[in-house]
Every structure is written in structure tokens, then in C-alpha cells.
Design an enzyme around this catalytic site. Structure first.
Site, mmCIF file in Angstrom:
data_model
loop_
_atom_site.group_PDB
_atom_site.id
_atom_site.type_symbol
_atom_site.label_atom_id
_atom_site.label_comp_id
_atom_site.label_asym_id
_atom_site.label_seq_id
_atom_site.Cartn_x
_atom_site.Cartn_y
_atom_site.Cartn_z
ATOM 1 N N CYS A 126 36.325 29.342 44.124
ATOM 2 C CA CYS A 126 36.343 30.317 45.227
ATOM 3 C C CYS A 126 37.729 30.479 45.855
ATOM 4 O O CYS A 126 38.627 30.990 45.219
ATOM 5 C CB CYS A 126 35.299 29.931 46.265
ATOM 6 N N HIS A 182 29.555 28.586 43.139
ATOM 7 C CA HIS A 182 29.150 27.391 43.876
ATOM 8 C C HIS A 182 27.796 26.962 43.334
ATOM 9 O O HIS A 182 27.263 27.536 42.415
ATOM 10 C CB HIS A 182 28.968 27.705 45.361
#
Ligand SMILES: [Zn+2]
Lengths: 466, 243
Positions: free
Chosen positions: B94, B194
Site C-alpha cells: 500500500c 492487505h
């Protein structure tokens, strides 16, 4: 027109009840469409409006405020179904229209604060705390704090904001130029509790002013405690605080409260530091609106948990053997850690059932499992653990990587079946930790079995006896 | 055998449970009797990153992200470039993924310079791309699925020197347009996923461990583990997302 809108709303609420479903948002939604000014109008009919917001503890705290008000003899209303979106709040006001209420106390979802403050113009706002919660809904914690801040900026002059001094994210809301508002801080004196044993990966441990890590002289739980920063930012001194405390484990606390209204002792029947904070927050609000001490003390003593908030039930196995069952909602790492810290000694002695779904109301992202300190649980646990819900397998993987051997993980995605298996396995006590929709499902199952009442039934009973 | 894992900025870049990735790496090494030491590397710490066998960097909130970008450039930049040159496997998720690229263009048009370790660039997008995601990857040589959760507003575009981690079967991926997700360049994996990523995708975990061990000890054959739980958690999401 307003009257018609209220009538339509009341009819819709009646229909919703009739079908037995707990949906309380859409009557409000319809009424708001028909008459957009309905909430300002209805809330003006109540003398004082109180809003309760923050990540954890809204429901328990709001209920406690309500019972303090009613114990003291005030007429009051609250949104008792946990319907904390603007539509659910509107439903609550519509439903109570016609009663002459001196107080309305409402839990408000953080993201709905701007709208709620604008429309209700409350006299008091309580902000309990900020934790990571349902991040996929809000984006980031900082934005949630920002939304609440924006809400507070719309408060009418002379309003009071009640803030948790021990949570830096919350406390800072009361430390800027807000000369037109009154600020009341509450907190725990540093010597009343020991430091938490549970590791915290909270993102609130860095100063909002300068980015440095806070220094904690005391850390009660998650990022709550006595903190300061090298830039000068530090915990404000609360005026309402716990000055002495007797921890009675799973039966709660005996707490001495020091306040401008005097020093008094309350008997808190709920366990857990977070419940101590919930009750203290409610007391701070009650004192702010001049509820007499007798009413406060009486209400605290009678505090019951909302369904799934540390509620104790007696449940039977299929063979009719009764086991004591404790249900505690878990929705984010801090809450999960806090529940485990309170119950750890008991949980490891008997049966644990974790039920996690990933529907909208639970938060669809389950990454937060990895921020819960299951490692501490794994070190102490020696029994089997049952995992259930839509994300049962994910929870099993998390527990495996925390150090619980695979042989001791029982994966039963189907919730009702998992409940029965867990009841069988329990020696005398079962601990259930469900996510939000998993909790609703459990409630549903137990209601069908006649073991708990529906929300609406309990509510009617209360209204009749009031 | 022994591995030294460096977790970059765990205090600041710890959004969305990404420490699960470090837990997965450590556990899967330990279960094979490979010693592991996980070290946290924080802001302002000057360390020789090429001394580590594996590195991980996660994502954070915007404010922290800016702090880290500065630290990466001024404090750890050269050290991290050395480590990458030396083939130290690195997983970036991310925000960390974006920081390794050439630049991040904010919605104001302003460009924040990245480390340039990955041949990618990122632009702010209007709408956050949020939801479960499933990829098909050939990272390990054979086709397999990757599952997780994405939550990002940045749109990342790949240059010619990187390959995507995989093809998006369900979800948005790098930019929501070209149908790919993540980047692989040498021993570096960058991704928006994630979940945490590694626990439910043990083949990727093992790929990283293998790269780390090979670099240190030469040819290695990782011992097989029982991945029934991981596999069933993985398959639940594949089925749910693709049906
Ligand atoms: Zn500071």
C-alpha cells in the site's frame, strides 16, 4: 405537513415492528424525504439534547446516561436500538413525538456528527474515544476525528463538550480555540490501575501536533492513559475523575469519583476498564446537566449490559444442561484486547467461541485480526477454541499464527451449529466474542429458542413500567 | 540457518493489520527450524539495510506517509537502494508500495518524489478502491490465485522495468483500469493487498523466504508445511469473489 410526516413515520415504525425486524433506519429515511426539516423541528420540542459519539462504548454509555436521567425523575428519550445514523435518530424522535421529554440522549455515528449537530443543535456533546474501527468505511482514523471536530464547530454558543482526557485524540478536541464552548474533561487518576499487559499497535500513539511518540507515565489500555509529548502537548487535568478504585474482576468495580459536585462512590456492576470509562463518561455528562448524585449512583448500580456487551445468560445444551454464557461484542483491535484482558484468566479456564462476519456493519476488511494481541491469549490458553462466522477460516489462521496449534482450532462457519458445539464443550462457562452482525445472528437464534427477548419487546416492557 | 528480518517504520506504517505479514514470515521460518530475528527500524534511525535478509514496509495514514517519505529520502535512501541492489527481498504494501515508486502526484498536481526503486508512478484518484480482491499470479512459476483486501485512492501505473504481480480476477488492482495488480522487480514485491497478504497466501510467503535463504545460503529446498487452514481460508474467498 410536519404533523402528517410524523404520523406517516409512526405508521412505518408500527409496520416495521409488526414484521418483527429490528430495522429502524428506513422510517426515518422516508420521513426525512417527505419533510427535510423534521429533525430540527422535533429536537426543538425536547428541552435538552445530548449527543454521544466516539468509537467504542457509545451504546453502553448512552444507555447509562438515559438511566441516570430517568432515575433522577426526568422524562427522557434515547435511541435504544443502537440506530445511530441520522435516519435512525430521526426515527427515534418521530417515535417519541408526543411525549413531553426534558432530555433526549442519542448515540451518533462519528460520520453522522456534522449532520446531527447541525440539525439537533445539542446542549451537550460527549466524545468517548477514537480507535481504529471499520476503516474501510471511513478511510482513516484521522478523517473520523476530523468529522467529529467539524461537528463540534457547529455547536451553538454555550454548549458543553465532555471529553475523555486520557485519550489524546479526544482530548485535543478541547484544547483549541473554542471560547464559546464549555469543556469538561474526565479521566482516571494515575494510581488507580496498573499498566495494561496487552500490546497495542494503535496509530494514536503519535502526537497530532508534532508527530513524536507520546511518553506514557501510565497506560491503562490501548492508547488511553497519562501521556505527554516533548512539544508540550499533554493530558489535560480532568475535573471529573476516578480517584480511588477497587477492581472486583468480572463483577465490576467500586469507584470513588471526584468532581466539582463533590466526592462520591459508585458501584459499577460491569467488568472491564472500558466499562469503567463508559460509566465515568456518563457520570460526567449527568453532572453537567445537573442530575442529582442519588440518581447517578442508583443508575450506575443498576447498569445492565446491552445485548452482547458483556451480557451474561444461562443457555442450555441440547441435553438440557445449563451453562453460564457471557457474550461480548468485539469490533476492533482495542476492544478485542480490552475484553481479553478483562476475561483472560476466565477464558483460558473454559470454552471460547469467536464469531466473525465481514458484512458492512462488521467492516468488510478483516485485516484488523492481525492487530489483536492473540499472542498473549495463545501463551495462556490450553483448551480448544471454536471459530465461526463468514470469516471463521481467517480467524483460525490468525490464531494458528498466534501460536495455537491447529489441533485445538475447531472451525464451524455455521453460527448456530458452532453455538451448540461450544455449549457442549464448555465445562460450566462459555465465552462468546462476536462481531456485530454475528451478535445479531446469535440474538436471533436465542430469541427463536426463547432464550432472549427481541429488542422491541424489551423496550415496550420498559416503557410500560416507566 | 538464521534470518534477520527488518520491519520498516512499524510505529508509523501499521495500518490495516500489515504486521500480519511479518508474523507470517517469522512463523513459517520458525516452523522449519530456521531461526528468525525481527527488528523494528524506526524514523531517523540510520541503519545498514543491506545487512538484513528480508525487509517489509507497510502503509500508513497520509500524515505519517509524508513523514516517512522524508525519512526514506534523507535518512535511509542510499541504504535501501544498496539493499535492493544486493538482492535483499522486500515486500512493500500500500503506502510503502507507493513510496518505492518514482513519484506520487497529489490531487493538487504537486509531485512527491519517491525512492525510484520500483519503475512505477502513482496519481491520486477521486474515489477509493475498496473491497476484496483476487488475482492470478505466476510469481512462483505456476499459476495460482492470490486473495486479500484492497483499500487505496492512489492509482499506480507500471513502467517497462516491472512486471505486475498478477492479473485481477475480481477487484480493482493498481489503477482500476488495466486489470493488473502489484509490481515485481527483481526480489521486490509491491502491492496494494492487505488481509494480511502473506498469511492467506503462503506460497508468496515461501517465495520471499526462499529468495532470502538462497541469497544467503545458496540453493535451498523449503520443507513442506501443512497449509490446510491457510488453503481453506484462501479458497473461501476465491469462491466467494468469483462466483
Ligand atoms: Zn508533540
Amino acid at each position: 405537513m410536519r404533523f402528517i410526516a410524523v404520523l406517516i413515520g409512526k405508521a412505518l415504525i408500527f409496520l416495521v415492528r409488526l414484521t418483527g425486524r429490528g430495522g429502524s433506519n428506513w422510517p426515518g429515511k422516508v420521513v426525512r424525504k417527505l419533510f427535510p426539516g423534521i429533525l430540527p423541528y422535533l429536537s426543538l420540542k425536547v428541552e435538552k439534547n445530548i449527543l454521544v459519539t466516539g468509537t467504542n462504548g457509545k451504546t453502553t454509555t448512552n444507555k447509562a446516561i438515559y438511566s441516570m436521567l430517568t432515575q433522577a425523575g426526568f422524562n427522557a428519550m434515547y435511541n435504544n436500538t443502537g440506530a445511530n445514523l441520522i435516519t435512525g435518530i430521526t426515527t427515534a424522535y418521530v417515535e417519541k413525538y408526543g411525549q413531553k421529554n426534558e432530555f433526549a440522549t442519542l448515540e451518533v455515528d462519528e460520520a453522522n456528527m456534522v449532520m446531527a449537530v447541525r440539525e439537533i443543535q445539542p446542549q451537550v456533546v460527549l466524545v468517548t474515544n477514537f480507535f481504529r474501527d471499520q476503516l474501510d468505511r471511513y478511510g482513516e482514523l484521522g478523517k473520523t476525528v476530523q468529522l467529529v471536530k467539524e461537528g463540534l464547530s457547529l455547536l451553538p454558543e454555550g454548549s458543553t463538550i465532555v471529553l475523555n482526557a486520557d485519550d489524546p485524540l479526544t482530548a485535543q478536541l478541547g484544547m483549541q480555540e473554542i471560547d464559546k464552548l464549555r469543556v469538561v474533561f474526565y479521566g482516571l487518576q494515575s494510581n488507580v490501575l496498573r499498566n495494561t499487559a496487552f500490546a497495542d499497535v494503535s496509530d494514536a500513539r503519535h502526537c497530532l501536533q508534532c508527530g513524536e511518540s507520546y511518553v506514557y507515565e501510565k497506560n491503562f489500555y490501548a492508547h488511553l492513559g497519562h501521556y505527554h509529548c516533548s512539544c508540550g502537548f499533554r493530558r489535560p487535568e480532568p475535573t471529573v475523575f476516578v480517584s480511588r478504585l477497587e477492581d472486583r474482576g468480572s463483577s465490576g468495580f467500586l469507584a470513588e469519583i471526584t468532581s466539582p459536585q463533590g466526592i462520591f462512590t459508585v458501584d459499577i456492576p460491569l467488568p472491564g476498564v472500558y466499562n469503567l470509562y463508559n460509566l465515568l463518561a456518563a457520570i460526567a455528562v449527568a453532572l453537567t446537566v445537573d442530575v442529582p448524585l442519588a440518581g447517578i449512583k442508583e443508575a450506575v448500580r443498576g447498569t445492565g449490559a446491552a445485548f452482547g456487551r458483556m451480557e451474561r445468560l444461562l443457555l442450555g445444551t441440547q441435553d438440557g444442561i445449563t451453562k453460564e454464557t457471557l457474550i461480548s461484542l468485539v469490533k476492533n483491535p482495542a476492544g478485542f484486547n480490552a475484553v481479553m484482558e478483562t476475561l483472560l484468566e476466565e477464558i483460558v479456564e473454559d470454552q471460547l467461541l469467536i464469531v466473525v462476519n465481514d458484512l458492512d456493519a462488521d467492516g468488510r476488511d478483516i485485516s484488523w485480526f492481525w492487530d489483536v494481541d492473540f499472542e498473549t491469549l495463545a501463551q495462556k490458553a490450553s483448551n480448544e477454541i471454536v471459530v465461526s462466522g463468514l470469516r471463521a477460516q481467517d480467524m483460525a489462521v490468525r490464531l494458528k499464527y498466534a501460536g495455537i496449534p491447529e489441533e485445538r482450532l475447531v472451525v464451524v462457519p455455521e453460527i448456530e451449529k458452532a453455538l451448540d458445539i461450544s455449549l457442549e464443550k464448555a465445562k460450566s462457562r462459555l465465552y462468546i466474542l462476536p462481531s456485530y452482525t454475528a451478535m445479531l445472528k446469535l440474538q436471533d437464534v436465542l430469541r427463536k429458542r426463547g432464550q432472549v427477548q427481541g429488542y422491541w419487546k424489551t423496550e415496550k416492557k420498559r416503557m410500560r413500567s416507566a | 540457518m538464521h534470518l534477520r528480518i527488518g520491519h520498516l517504520y512499524p510505529e508509523h506504517l501499521n495500518l490495516y493489520g500489515d504486521r500480519g505479514n511479518v508474523i507470517a514470515l517469522a512463523k513459517r521460518a520458525e516452523w522449519r527450524s530456521i531461526g528468525v530475528m525481527v527488528e523494528s527500524i524506526g524514523l531517523n534511525e540510520e541503519v545498514d539495510l543491506s545487512q538484513y535478509d528480508l525487509l517489509f514496509i507497510g502503509g500508513g495514514q497520509d500524515r505519517d506517509q509524508t513523514l516517512i517519505a522524508k525519512d526514506l529520502k534523507l535518512v535511509k535512501g542510499n541504504s535501501l537502494l544498496d539493499a535492493a541492489d544486493g538482492g535483499v527481498p522486500l515486500l512493500a504494501v500500500c503506502g510503502g508500495y507507493q513510496l518505492l515508486g518514482k513519484y506520487y502526484r497529489l490531487s493538487t498536481g504537486e509531485e512527491v518524489e519517491g525512492l525510484g526503486l520500483l519503475d512505477i508512478s502513482t496519481e491520486a484518484g477521486a474515489k477509493r478502491l475498496i473491497g476484496n480482491i483476487v488475482l492470478e499470479t505466476e510469481l512462483t512459476g505456476e499459476k495460482q490465485t492470490v486473495v486479500g483486501f484492497e483499500n487505496h485512492s492512489g492509482r499506480t501505473f507500471l513502467g517497462s522495468e516491472v512486471k505486475p504481480l498478477g492479473k485481477v480476477l475480481s477487484g480493482s488492482g493498481n489503477n482500476g483500469e488495466d486489470g493488473f495488480e502489484g509490481s515485481v522487480q527483481g526480489n521486490i514485491i509491491g502491492t496494494y493487498i492487505h488481509g494480511s497478504l502473506l498469511p492467506k497466501n503462503p506460497k508468496i510467503t515461501d517465495w520471499l523466504l526462499t529468495r532470502a535463504l538462497e541469497r544467503k545460503f545458496g540453493q535451498v529446498q523449503l520443507q513442506e508445511l501443512n497449509d490446510n487452514l491457510e488453503e481453506s481460508a484462501h479458497q473461501v474467498m476465491v469462491k466467494r469473489s468469483l462466483s
